[in-house]
Design an enzyme around this catalytic site. Sequence first.
Site, PDB file in Angstrom:
ATOM      1  N   TRP A  30     -58.583 -25.012  17.757  1.00  0.00           N
ATOM      2  CA  TRP A  30     -59.122 -23.653  17.853  1.00  0.00           C
ATOM      3  C   TRP A  30     -58.527 -22.721  16.789  1.00  0.00           C
ATOM      4  CZ3 TRP A  30     -59.267 -22.526  23.913  1.00  0.00           C
ATOM      5  CH2 TRP A  30     -60.096 -23.471  24.505  1.00  0.00           C
ATOM      6  N   GLU A  69     -53.926 -26.409   6.475  1.00  0.00           N
ATOM      7  CA  GLU A  69     -53.630 -24.972   6.400  1.00  0.00           C
ATOM      8  C   GLU A  69     -52.125 -24.727   6.492  1.00  0.00           C
ATOM      9  OE1 GLU A  69     -56.439 -23.948   9.464  1.00  0.00           O
ATOM     10  OE2 GLU A  69     -58.052 -24.498   8.083  1.00  0.00           O
ATOM     11  N   GLY A 128     -64.065 -26.180   7.076  1.00  0.00           N
ATOM     12  CA  GLY A 128     -64.605 -24.833   7.211  1.00  0.00           C
ATOM     13  C   GLY A 128     -65.577 -24.437   6.113  1.00  0.00           C
ATOM     14  N   SER A 178     -65.843 -29.890   8.915  1.00  0.00           N
ATOM     15  CA  SER A 178     -67.252 -29.526   9.157  1.00  0.00           C
ATOM     16  C   SER A 178     -68.006 -30.579   9.970  1.00  0.00           C
ATOM     17  CB  SER A 178     -67.971 -29.246   7.836  1.00  0.00           C
ATOM     18  OG  SER A 178     -67.350 -28.164   7.156  1.00  0.00           O
ATOM     19  N   GLY A 224     -62.850 -28.060  14.031  1.00  0.00           N
ATOM     20  CA  GLY A 224     -62.462 -26.653  13.932  1.00  0.00           C
ATOM     21  C   GLY A 224     -63.574 -25.758  14.454  1.00  0.00           C
ATOM     22  N   GLY A 225     -64.379 -25.243  13.547  1.00  0.00           N
ATOM     23  CA  GLY A 225     -65.427 -24.264  13.893  1.00  0.00           C
ATOM     24  C   GLY A 225     -66.268 -24.648  15.096  1.00  0.00           C
TER      25      GLY A 225
HETATM   26  P1  PGA Z   1     -63.728 -27.424  10.553  1.00  0.00           P
HETATM   27  O1  PGA Z   1     -62.133 -27.579  10.660  1.00  0.00           O
HETATM   28  O2  PGA Z   1     -64.325 -28.334  11.594  1.00  0.00           O
HETATM   29  O3  PGA Z   1     -63.991 -25.966  10.831  1.00  0.00           O
HETATM   30  O4  PGA Z   1     -64.121 -27.812   9.168  1.00  0.00           O
HETATM   31  C1  PGA Z   1     -61.519 -28.811  10.915  1.00  0.00           C
HETATM   32  C2  PGA Z   1     -60.014 -28.634  10.943  1.00  0.00           C
HETATM   33  O5  PGA Z   1     -59.477 -27.913  10.093  1.00  0.00           O
HETATM   34  O6  PGA Z   1     -59.306 -29.213  11.804  1.00  0.00           O
END
Ligand code: PGA
Length: 251
Positions: A11, A98, A174, A214, A235-236
């Site tokens: 998240w 990140e 992302g 993604s 992620g998203g």
């Molecule tokens: P995303 O992120 O699905 O938004 O690309 C994946 C992640 O960073 O774990």
Amino acid sequence: MARKKIIAGNWKMNTTASEAAALAKDVVGAVSGAADVDVVVCPPYVNLSAVAEAIKGSNVKLGAQDVHWEAKGAFTGKVSCDMLKAVGVDYVIIGHSEQRQYFGETNETVNKKTKATLAAGLIPIVCVGETLEERESGKMDGVLESQTKGGFDGISAADAAKCVVAYEPVWAIGTGKTATSQQANEAHIFIRSILSKLYGTDTAGAIRIQYGGSMKPDNAKELLAQSDVDGGLIGGAALKASDFAGIVQPK
Ligand code: PGA
């Protein structure tokens, strides 16, 4: 070797406590029928307790987005494995790109966190992945090799078998750009070959490797059908229960 799929929602820095509890409840409802897959949600630290309460008695497990390797002491802002365990955490994301990009995470700190997590009886999700520049300049294999070897340095085969690896090409996180299922599988096979060199084929064959970047309901099925893609780190799409459920049980 059959590996049980594992889908984890990262998240990131999203949701307040009440939003997190509501999302977790929605996830529980949406994935209640998923028996053949491990499902994990990883909210921000401050929402772990609220989410632990919301998923109680369900098939959804709790994960944290990071951890510090020390047990306690003067480490302002940090959280230890024991603290995570005490609120019901089972999984810990370690070495997310990140963290590497913005917060000084290195292969050495990934290794320390992975060892501490294993010692505490928690399951590490060790993230590796190349940037676009590294991929385009032919450095991808070297980067994946050093991140994998660095992360697992000094870890026994028995402990390594408990770990999850997440392959997350930085250029696909992302951005809406997904690695093709073939690109993802090639990278997973390569990472598994590194793990084989370290631990032998049996242990390497037991380690689950998630794809992240993604991943969405409409591309999950094909990605998850690949020989070496054992799940996803989302992620998203993890911030909407119906999308997340569409990846857990892709149509
Ligand atoms: P995303 O992120 O699905 O938004 O690309 C994946 C992640 O960073 O774990």
